[in-house]
Design a protein around this motif. Structure first.
Motif, short mmCIF file in Angstrom:
data_model
loop_
_atom_site.label_atom_id
_atom_site.label_comp_id
_atom_site.label_asym_id
_atom_site.label_seq_id
_atom_site.Cartn_x
_atom_site.Cartn_y
_atom_site.Cartn_z
N ALA A 92 62.51 6.61 19.62
CA ALA A 92 62.86 7.64 18.63
C ALA A 92 62.14 7.39 17.31
N ALA A 93 62.04 6.12 16.90
CA ALA A 93 61.36 5.77 15.65
C ALA A 93 59.88 6.18 15.69
N LYS A 94 59.26 5.98 16.84
CA LYS A 94 57.84 6.35 16.99
C LYS A 94 57.66 7.86 16.97
N ILE A 95 58.58 8.57 17.61
CA ILE A 95 58.51 10.03 17.62
C ILE A 95 58.72 10.58 16.21
N ILE A 96 59.66 9.98 15.48
CA ILE A 96 59.91 10.42 14.10
C ILE A 96 58.67 10.22 13.24
N GLN A 97 58.02 9.07 13.39
CA GLN A 97 56.79 8.79 12.63
C GLN A 97 55.71 9.82 12.96
N LEU A 98 55.59 10.15 14.24
CA LEU A 98 54.61 11.15 14.67
C LEU A 98 54.91 12.51 14.06
N LEU A 99 56.19 12.92 14.11
CA LEU A 99 56.58 14.22 13.58
C LEU A 99 56.39 14.29 12.05
N LYS A 100 56.70 13.19 11.37
CA LYS A 100 56.53 13.15 9.91
C LYS A 100 55.07 13.35 9.53
N LEU A 139 60.45 22.24 17.26
CA LEU A 139 60.62 21.08 16.39
C LEU A 139 62.10 20.75 16.22
N LYS A 140 62.92 21.78 16.00
CA LYS A 140 64.36 21.56 15.83
C LYS A 140 65.01 21.02 17.09
N GLU A 141 64.54 21.50 18.24
CA GLU A 141 65.08 21.01 19.52
C GLU A 141 64.75 19.54 19.74
N ILE A 142 63.52 19.17 19.43
CA ILE A 142 63.12 17.75 19.55
C ILE A 142 63.93 16.90 18.58
N ALA A 143 64.07 17.39 17.35
CA ALA A 143 64.82 16.66 16.32
C ALA A 143 66.27 16.46 16.75
N HIS A 144 66.86 17.49 17.36
CA HIS A 144 68.25 17.38 17.82
C HIS A 144 68.40 16.31 18.89
N ARG A 145 67.46 16.26 19.81
CA ARG A 145 67.52 15.27 20.89
C ARG A 145 67.33 13.85 20.34
N ILE A 146 66.50 13.71 19.31
CA ILE A 146 66.28 12.38 18.73
C ILE A 146 67.52 11.89 17.99
N THR A 147 68.17 12.80 17.27
CA THR A 147 69.36 12.39 16.50
C THR A 147 70.48 11.90 17.41
N GLN A 148 70.50 12.36 18.66
CA GLN A 148 71.52 11.91 19.61
C GLN A 148 71.34 10.44 19.98
N CYS A 149 70.14 9.90 19.76
CA CYS A 149 69.89 8.48 20.06
C CYS A 149 70.46 7.56 18.99
N ASP A 150 70.82 8.14 17.85
CA ASP A 150 71.31 7.31 16.75
C ASP A 150 72.49 8.00 16.06
N GLY A 208 73.72 7.55 11.63
CA GLY A 208 73.18 8.80 11.08
C GLY A 208 71.90 8.65 10.29
N THR A 209 71.21 7.49 10.40
CA THR A 209 69.97 7.27 9.65
C THR A 209 68.89 8.25 10.09
N VAL A 210 68.76 8.40 11.40
CA VAL A 210 67.73 9.29 11.95
C VAL A 210 67.98 10.74 11.50
N LYS A 211 69.25 11.12 11.48
CA LYS A 211 69.61 12.48 11.09
C LYS A 211 69.17 12.76 9.65
N LYS A 212 69.34 11.77 8.76
CA LYS A 212 68.94 11.93 7.36
C LYS A 212 67.42 12.06 7.24
N ILE A 213 66.69 11.23 8.00
CA ILE A 213 65.23 11.27 7.97
C ILE A 213 64.72 12.62 8.48
N ILE A 214 65.30 13.08 9.58
CA ILE A 214 64.92 14.37 10.16
C ILE A 214 65.21 15.51 9.19
N SER A 215 66.38 15.44 8.55
CA SER A 215 66.77 16.48 7.60
C SER A 215 65.79 16.54 6.42
#
Length: 210
Positions: A7-15, A34-45, A49-56
């Motif tokens: 998830a961390a790697k995917i977040i870095q890629l998306l950023k 993008l929102k669908e991918i983000a939703h699936r990633i947030t479920q991993c953490d 809620g750290t991932v959710k804040k970064i995605i937001s």
């Protein structure tokens, strides 16, 4: 643990993707994906809620970037609209109301600084996708006929138009003067402006003046 690492790697890629090529997400379909991918990633953490804040934050920055570019596009489109013949306007205006550039700004350094501000504003709105658009367009002429849906960007064109406008301004300001002595003074003034542009590092304006 593996999911969090992934998830961390995917977040870095998306950023990096959303920051470098925000135009890829300007249509509803890509934004939805993008929102669908983000939703699936947030479920991993879901625990902290750290991932959710970064995605937001990433989504917010993307929307702001798209909004800013949209506003810039609207402003630029207004300048792209055809205008009446400038020569006719100058002829119909009384001579006393026609101002030359020296009456507006007689200091070469100040004019060079103002030209540099304009240059920086134009350059700051040129993004990687503008360069990619040229490559994509050239490639699509021969190999990818179906790529006509690629959104055109006009930032490079606007920068090129500014160069031409500045060149025409200089030529007009010099040629509209009848008396040789005053015309010589105007030429010398623009030489000084070009020199100040060189000292600042504004080589584009310098070349336009030359």
């Amino acid at each position: 643990a593996k999911l969090k690492s992934f998830a961390a790697k995917i977040i870095q890629l998306l950023k990096e993707w959303t920051e470098t090529f925000p135009y890829d997400f300007q249509d509803e379909k890509s934004m939805k994906e993008l929102k669908e991918i983000a939703h699936r990633i947030t479920q991993c953490d879901e625990e902290n809620g750290t991932v959710k804040k970064i995605i937001s934050q990433m989504t917010q920055n993307l929307l702001m970037a798209l909004s800013a570019r949209s506003q810039y596009q609207e402003i630029r489109e207004k300048f792209r609209q055809p205008v009446t013949d400038k020569g006719t306007i100058l002829k119909t205006k009384p001579q006393s109301t026609q101002k030359d550039i020296l009456s507006v700004c007689c200091d070469p350094l100040i004019l060079a600084q103002q030209l540099t501000y304009i240059e920086l504003e134009r350059v700051s709105n040129i993004y990687p996708e503008d360069l990619m658009q040229i490559v994509s367009h050239m490639d699509s002429l021969d190999n990818h006929k179906c790529r006509s849906d690629v959104t055109k960007t006009y930032n490079l064109e606007a920068y090129d138009n500014w160069f031409n406008c500045l060149s025409m301004l200089v030529a007009t300001e010099i040629c509209r003067i009848v008396k040789k002595k005053q015309r010589t003074r105007m030429v010398e003034f623009f030489i000084d402006v070009a020199r100040e542009c060189f000292n600042i590092g504004n080589f584009n304006s310098m070349m336009a003046i030359i």
